[in-house]
Design an enzyme around this catalytic site. Structure first.
Site, short mmCIF file in Angstrom:
data_model
loop_
_atom_site.label_atom_id
_atom_site.label_comp_id
_atom_site.label_asym_id
_atom_site.label_seq_id
_atom_site.Cartn_x
_atom_site.Cartn_y
_atom_site.Cartn_z
N LYS A 257 72.20 14.79 20.18
CA LYS A 257 71.91 13.74 21.11
C LYS A 257 72.10 14.19 22.49
CE LYS A 257 70.68 10.51 18.15
NZ LYS A 257 71.23 9.12 18.32
N GLN A 317 82.40 11.89 8.57
CA GLN A 317 81.09 12.34 8.76
C GLN A 317 80.73 13.61 9.18
OE1 GLN A 317 80.46 8.87 10.89
NE2 GLN A 317 80.20 9.84 12.95
N ASP A 352 71.84 13.07 14.16
CA ASP A 352 72.93 14.11 14.08
C ASP A 352 74.04 13.88 13.27
OD1 ASP A 352 73.50 11.86 15.44
OD2 ASP A 352 74.81 13.12 17.18
N ASP A 388 87.57 6.26 11.75
CA ASP A 388 86.35 5.56 12.24
C ASP A 388 85.72 4.97 11.09
OD1 ASP A 388 84.32 5.98 14.53
OD2 ASP A 388 83.16 6.44 12.63
N ASN A 389 85.23 3.53 11.39
CA ASN A 389 84.58 2.80 10.42
C ASN A 389 84.98 2.81 8.75
OD1 ASN A 389 82.42 1.87 11.99
ND2 ASN A 389 81.45 3.67 12.11
N GLU A 417 89.29 1.21 12.62
CA GLU A 417 88.14 1.09 13.71
C GLU A 417 87.10 0.32 12.76
OE1 GLU A 417 84.38 1.61 15.81
OE2 GLU A 417 85.13 2.47 13.89
N LYS A 528 80.21 9.44 25.74
CA LYS A 528 79.93 10.13 24.19
C LYS A 528 78.99 11.08 24.35
CE LYS A 528 78.91 5.87 22.76
NZ LYS A 528 78.46 4.89 21.88
N TYR A 529 78.05 11.00 25.45
CA TYR A 529 77.06 12.20 25.22
C TYR A 529 77.16 12.90 26.76
CZ TYR A 529 75.54 8.45 22.42
OH TYR A 529 75.59 7.53 21.34
#
Length: 547
Positions: A257, A317, A352, A388-389, A417, A528-529
């Site tokens: 991204k 992930q 991604d 995360d998640n 989270e 983040k990017y």
């Protein structure tokens, strides 16, 4: 009447009933939680027939085994009792309740009434002498000798009754005899309940989230761990105990991204840290732009010198370039055409990122590999993990994994989270997560705050769930901060720091950064990017107020 209907219990039942033990989470399926040095209070209803008095103890021992420690209950009235204990070592424990008729104290209470009524008490004194002698037989030296002296005095009819009664009712002797009761027919609660004692940091602390790559002076390149360490004095001065880093691993290039979540990255765009993995490695590697694993170790040690623990984001992930994609294709979900399915949350697409397939037939090797990720970072000085998640992965997996890690390192801490439904958040807490993100960010009116914090601080939720009151995150910039300016940031920081024992901020909050992508809770020019360089002493900052 048949013999079967006349069948008696195998042994004489206890006269005591124990019920309404609290805390007891889901009939003992899940543990209550406390931290080292924190008071653990247990209440119970303990009922018996007649006028005899009851004594009871809270029994507590390590789950792995060992001797029971006991704390006596105190009577609260109406057959309700309370005991309080404190554990000094983190780990898993078991607790239960045992209660019995306190024969000596019951006898002494009755004797006192008879004395006040001016009755003859010769028979009662002989009975008391027997009770004391039996207690002496259960005691060790020197208490046994003291009790035998009392028993002899109670049985000595040459001594006036009132003098013997006075000795029997001496509070010191009553307490001594109570130490050696006959518990052969005690009632025992029908289960041993689990208790988790966590490190003190699980209960309270302040978190600061920081992208290490943005801690330099050049927006066109990533800062290194050694450069990022230059922020440690500033973070420590604001009073933060935990420095939380988003993923520090290599970032994939496939479908990377670009700035502001553009579908295509421009040359030099660093990509999202959550697109984990590349030729340099995966979840147990650090991005080469940040440095080496030795540089990471140095950074952790340097933070500790400032009284700060480093927490690491664990996101299960993978980017399409992660080594696991090629080494273990069986760990990913494939479309009918054979391609791996990337992550989606309509209308959002995360091309991604490949999610892991927890329904794979190779789940055992997958679970083992993911456990190895936590073990690797434990070996490198990290004991605090923001996950995360977690609500998108199987709950049995987390119960197993957290149990494995805490068996090795009882002071490890897991933050969930999981901005999801309340029962899901609570389930993760029951399964082992020490802390949870909360809905605090979205509670801004007085009524909303009162209602939500009543929920968080009311049993049984307060027995197993600890909220971490993050005021913002890289994903969440609430409208209140977007439109409220500096006063809104001061209000939210004050509420977070006083409504709960643990809160956190994402860097930039102290500069009152509040520019959104219009119509969303996303930050404009999101870190983040891209690498984002800031003036940490810019006018209008609230660093002093946070401190």
């Amino acid at each position: 009447m048949t013999s079967s209907t006349r069948r008696l219990p195998d042994q004489r039942p206890s006269r005591v009933i124990i019920d309404a033990v609290f805390p007891e989470i889901d009939d003992g399926r899940f543990p209550a939680k406390r931290t080292v040095g924190e008071r653990f209070e247990v209440t119970a209803h303990i009922v018996s027939d007649g006028h005899d008095l009851v004594d009871a103890v809270l029994r507590l021992r390590p789950e792995a085994g060992g001797d029971w420690a006991e704390v006596h209950f105190e009577a609260l009235g109406n057959d309700e009792y309370r005991a309080r204990a404190t554990a000094r070592t983190p780990g898993r424990y078991r607790y239960t309740v045992e209660a019995w008729i306190d024969a000596y104290r019951s006898w002494a209470t009755d004797l006192e009434r008879r004395v006040m009524a001016n009755w003859d008490i010769a028979s009662e004194l002989r009975e008391g002498a027997r009770f004391v002698e039996e207690a002496a037989n259960r005691a060790g030296w020197p208490d046994a000798e003291r009790l035998r002296v009392l028993a002899a005095r109670l049985a000595d009819e040459s001594i006036p009754q009132l003098e013997r009664a006075s000795s029997a009712l001496d509070p010191e002797y009553v307490a001594l005899a109570a130490l050696y009761p006959d518990r052969g027919n005690a009632a025992r609660y029908d289960r041993e309940l689990p208790l988790v004692i966590d490190s003190e940091r699980a209960r309270y602390g302040t978190w600061y989230e920081m992208f290490p790559r943005s801690q330099g002076t050049d927006p066109n390149r990533s800062a290194t761990f050694r450069e990022a360490a230059g922020r440690l004095p500033d973070i420590a001065a604001m009073g933060f105990d935990v420095l939380y880093l988003p993923p520090v691993h290599p970032i994939g290039t496939t479908k990377r991204k670009g700035r502001n979540n553009a579908l295509e990255a421009a040359p030099g765009d660093p990509g999202s840290p959550w697109a984990i993995g590349g030729p340099e490695g995966g979840h147990t590697a650090v991005h080469p732009d940040l440095g080496t694993i030795e540089d990471f170790d140095w950074f952790v040690g340097e933070a500790r010198n400032f009284g700060i623990d480093v927490a690491l984001d664990i996101a299960f992930q993978c980017s399409p370039d992660h080594p696991w994609v090629h080494e273990h294709p069986e760990w990913f979900r494939h479309r009918p055409d054979g391609s791996i399915k990337y992550a989606e949350n309509p209308p959002k697409r995360y091309e991604d990122v490949y999610p892991l397939d927890f329904d794979t037939e190779a789940w055992e090797s997958l679970w083992t590999a993911l456990l190895g990720v936590f073990e690797f970072w434990l070996d490198h000085g990290v004991k605090i993990f923001r996950v995360d998640n977690p609500h998108t992965k199987p709950f049995p997996f987390w119960e197993w994994l957290i149990g494995q890690i805490k068996a090795r390192e009882p002071s490890a801490l897991f933050l969930a989270e999981a901005f999801t439904r309340p029962k899901r958040m609570q389930a993760l807490a029951k399964l082992g997560f020490d802390q949870s993100y909360s809905y605090f960010t979205w509670r801004n009116s007085k009524a909303e705050i009162v209602e939500y914090f009543t929920e968080l601080t009311t049993p049984p939720v307060s027995e197993f769930m600890r909220a971490n009151l993050f005021v913002n995150t890289p994903d969440i910039l609430h409208e209140y901060l977007q439109v409220g300016g500096r006063p809104a940031f001061l209000v939210r920081a004050t509420l977070a720091a006083t409504l709960g024992p643990t809160y956190g901020i994402y860097s930039g909050f102290e500069l009152c950064e509040g520019d959104p992508v219009p119509g969303t809770e996303e930050y404009a020019d999101s870190e983040k990017y891209q690498v984002k360089v800031r003036d940490w002493d810019a006018p209008g900052n609230i660093k002093a107020e946070i401190s």
